[in-house]
Every structure is written in structure tokens, then in C-alpha cells.
Design a protein around this motif. Structure first.
Motif, mmCIF file in Angstrom:
data_model
loop_
_atom_site.group_PDB
_atom_site.id
_atom_site.type_symbol
_atom_site.label_atom_id
_atom_site.label_comp_id
_atom_site.label_asym_id
_atom_site.label_seq_id
_atom_site.Cartn_x
_atom_site.Cartn_y
_atom_site.Cartn_z
ATOM 1 N N GLU A 1 15.888 16.807 11.283
ATOM 2 C CA GLU A 1 16.689 17.994 10.987
ATOM 3 C C GLU A 1 15.814 19.091 10.384
ATOM 4 N N PHE B 1 14.063 20.687 13.257
ATOM 5 C CA PHE B 1 14.989 21.567 13.979
ATOM 6 C C PHE B 1 15.161 22.894 13.233
ATOM 7 N N ASP B 2 15.363 22.800 11.915
ATOM 8 C CA ASP B 2 15.568 24.014 11.121
ATOM 9 C C ASP B 2 14.328 24.909 11.154
ATOM 10 N N LYS C 1 14.104 26.485 14.543
ATOM 11 C CA LYS C 1 15.142 27.505 14.695
ATOM 12 C C LYS C 1 14.770 28.773 13.938
ATOM 13 N N TYR D 1 6.397 20.878 18.840
ATOM 14 C CA TYR D 1 6.368 21.498 17.515
ATOM 15 C C TYR D 1 4.974 21.398 16.898
#
Length: 316
Positions: free
Chosen positions: A130, A133-134, A137, A13
């Protein structure tokens, strides 16, 4: 998701968002966020609205991201003596503060004190992970990539045909009072309409790039995106029809048992309740029935996780 997988994901990331990694170990990252990553992760809308209005150069935040707390704490304990020595004020710093104290009065802290770096422990289920991840995504829900050729053509004027494929990852959820999920990867050729399963496994063996390679040409699409998506839905529907749905019958039986149980509890209450409380009990009964149906009623749902257009060598 273990610590190594978390570390690998965070590293990917940070590379993808072009963050500046100041310090790195197998257990942590000290990173200065890029403007895009800062917008996604720091929840500073007022600051970024000010930057956008004024057109000023943004000052992004620096974070300590710990991906393996146990290993990081062990490393910190090993270096505790050295850290204490570095944390002690230097002789020059003491002289500077003493002079300022005489001139300006008491000055809290040290001028040489380092800038505070917020720490975030990243583990599966943590709030910051999280967020990552969001963000991944949202940004990675659609890609547009080209296959890189293994060997360049010896003829500078030759051109290899590339076919566009629509790749879709579908999540299928089988739910009742229990739950199971499956992921199906489909690829549809936009030139011929050929639909293949396990398309992701095919892509793993290829080198992909967002740039169009030299000496290639893109074949004309024979299908629209909507038609290709209909092919994916039809293929998934055919696959699901071949499954055994005995679990759904068992779940329906458990649903009827639960409905009968709460019916036997609430019906005497409703019939014997005084007028002022009867409406409240009936409402509670209806709500409980809805909750039981939501929990036990068998259902199958399918949703797209992400998709992309992949230009691959050949005409398929």
C-alpha cells in the motif's frame, strides 16, 4: 492482483526510483533504496531532517522484498543445506573471536556476521505494498511526455508539428448499499478542442519519452487547461446521462424500508423513555438514521485519478 502482477509493479517502481537491485529472482528482490525511495518508504523523518541540515551523504536502507512467499520459501528450503554451511563460522572468524575474547572479554556475536536485512512480504493488501501504491500515485499523478517518432526525418532542417493533448483518467463510482466503479480515459487536444474516449488505449501503441525529440515543433495551444478540463467533464456528464439508473430507484426503496424499520424500533423507545435518558436515545436514533442514509442513499461521484500532457505527432 496476483503474485506476477505484484512482482512486475515492484520491479517497475524500483527502476523508476533508481534503486540498486542487489539480488533478484521471480519471487523476491534484495534492494538498496535510492534516497527518494527511502524517504517515501522507511518513515525516517528525523534521520532525513538531520541529513538535510548537515548536508551529509545519506545511508539508505536495504530491504528483502518478497513478492511470492510460497515460491521464495521453496527456494529457501532447497538451499537450506548450503545456507547452513555458509552460516557456520569460518576457521579464521573463530580465531579472531577467540583472540578478542582473551583480550577484551566476551564479545557478543561475530565480526563476520552479515548486516541484518529487513524482510517485507508484498501481497495485495499488505502495508508495504500500500505504501508503494501511495508513493506511485503521488509521484505519478501527473506526467509530461513526448511521442518518439518512428522514423527520423531525412532532412536535418525539417520540423514535424506536435500537438499537446490533455489526458485524464476519471473514476466514476456508483454507490448505495452496493458499489460499482468505472474508469474512463479522455483526451482533449489543446489545439482544436477535439475530445476522444479510450485515450489510454491510443497511448499504448506509442513510444513516449520525457525528452523533446529532435526536429519537432510544438503547435500553439488554443485552449487553456481549465477549458480542456471542462470539455472532459461535459463529455463524461453526457455519457453518464445515457445510463440506466433503475438501480437508484431500487436503492431508494430499500432506504425507505430501512428507515421505516428503525423508526418503528426507536419511536416507542423515545416516547416511553424517562427524561434523563430520552436525549441520549434521540441522539442514537438520529445517528442511526444518518448511517442508514449513508449506506443506502444512491449517489454517483466522479474524480480524477491522474492526468498528463502528451505531445503527439500531427495537428488534431
Amino acid at each position: 492482483m496476483n503474485e506476477k502482477q505484484v512482482h512486475k509493479f515492484v520491479n517497475r517502481y524500483l527502476d523508476a526510483t533508481e534503486c540498486s537491485i542487489l539480488e533478484k529472482s521471480p519471487a523476491h528482490f534484495t534492494v538498496k533504496l535510492s534516497p527518494n525511495a527511502d524517504r517515501e518508504l522507511t518513515n525516517r523523518p528525523y534521520y532525513w531532517s538531520f541529513v538535510d541540515r548537515m548536508g551529509t551523504e545519506p545511508e539508505t536502507m536495504t530491504y528483502l522484498l518478497v513478492t511470492d512467499k510460497q515460491k521464495y520459501e521453496a527456494m529457501a528450503n532447497e538451499n537450506e543445506a548450503a545456507s547452513k554451511a555458509r552460516a557456520a563460522e569460518s576457521e579464521m572468524d573463530q580465531a579472531t573471536n577467540a583472540a578478542l575474547n582473551r583480550s577484551l572479554g566476551f564479545v557478543h556475536g561475530s565480526l563476520a556476521a552479515g548486516v541484518r536485512v529487513p524482510r517485507e512480504d508484498l501481497y495485495f493488501g499488505s502495508r508495504k505494498l500500500e505504501q508503494l501504491f501511495d508513493a506511485a500515485k503521488t509521484k505519478g499523478s501527473f506526467v509530461y511526455l513526448f511521442q518518439e517518432m518512428d522514423k527520423k526525418s531525412p532532412h536535418p532542417y525539417s520540423s514535424s508539428p506536435y500537438t499537446a493533448w490533455l489526458g485524464v483518467n476519471m473514476r466514476v463510482e456508483f454507490a448505495c448499499d452496493r458499489k460499482r466503479e468505472e474508469i474512463h480515459c479522455f483526451g482533449v487536444s489543446l489545439a482544436t478542442g477535439l475530445c476522444v474516449e479510450q485515450f489510454h488505449d491510443r497511448l499504448l501503441n506509442m513510444k513516449l519519452s520525457p525528452r523533446l525529440p529532435s526536429n519537432v515543433h510544438i503547435t500553439r495551444n488554443g485552449l487553456s487547461y481549465n477549458k480542456a478540463l471542462n470539455i472532459v467533464e461535459a463529455a463524461l456528464e453526457r455519457k453518464l446521462k445515457s445510463y440506466d439508473y433503475g438501480w437508484a430507484g431500487d436503492a431508494s426503496a430499500r432506504l425507505e424500508e430501512e428507515l421505516a424499520r428503525i423508526k418503528g424500533y426507536y419511536e416507542p423507545l423515545v416516547s416511553n423513555a424517562p427524561g434523563e435518558s430520552k436525549a441520549a436515545i434521540e441522539e442514537q436514533f438520529a445517528q442511526r438514521q444518518a448511517e442508514i442514509r449513508w449506506q443506502f442513499e444512491p449517489r454517483v461521484t466522479a474524480s480524477a485519478i491522474n492526468c498528463g500532457i502528451f505531445h503527439l505527432e500531427g495537428i488534431d
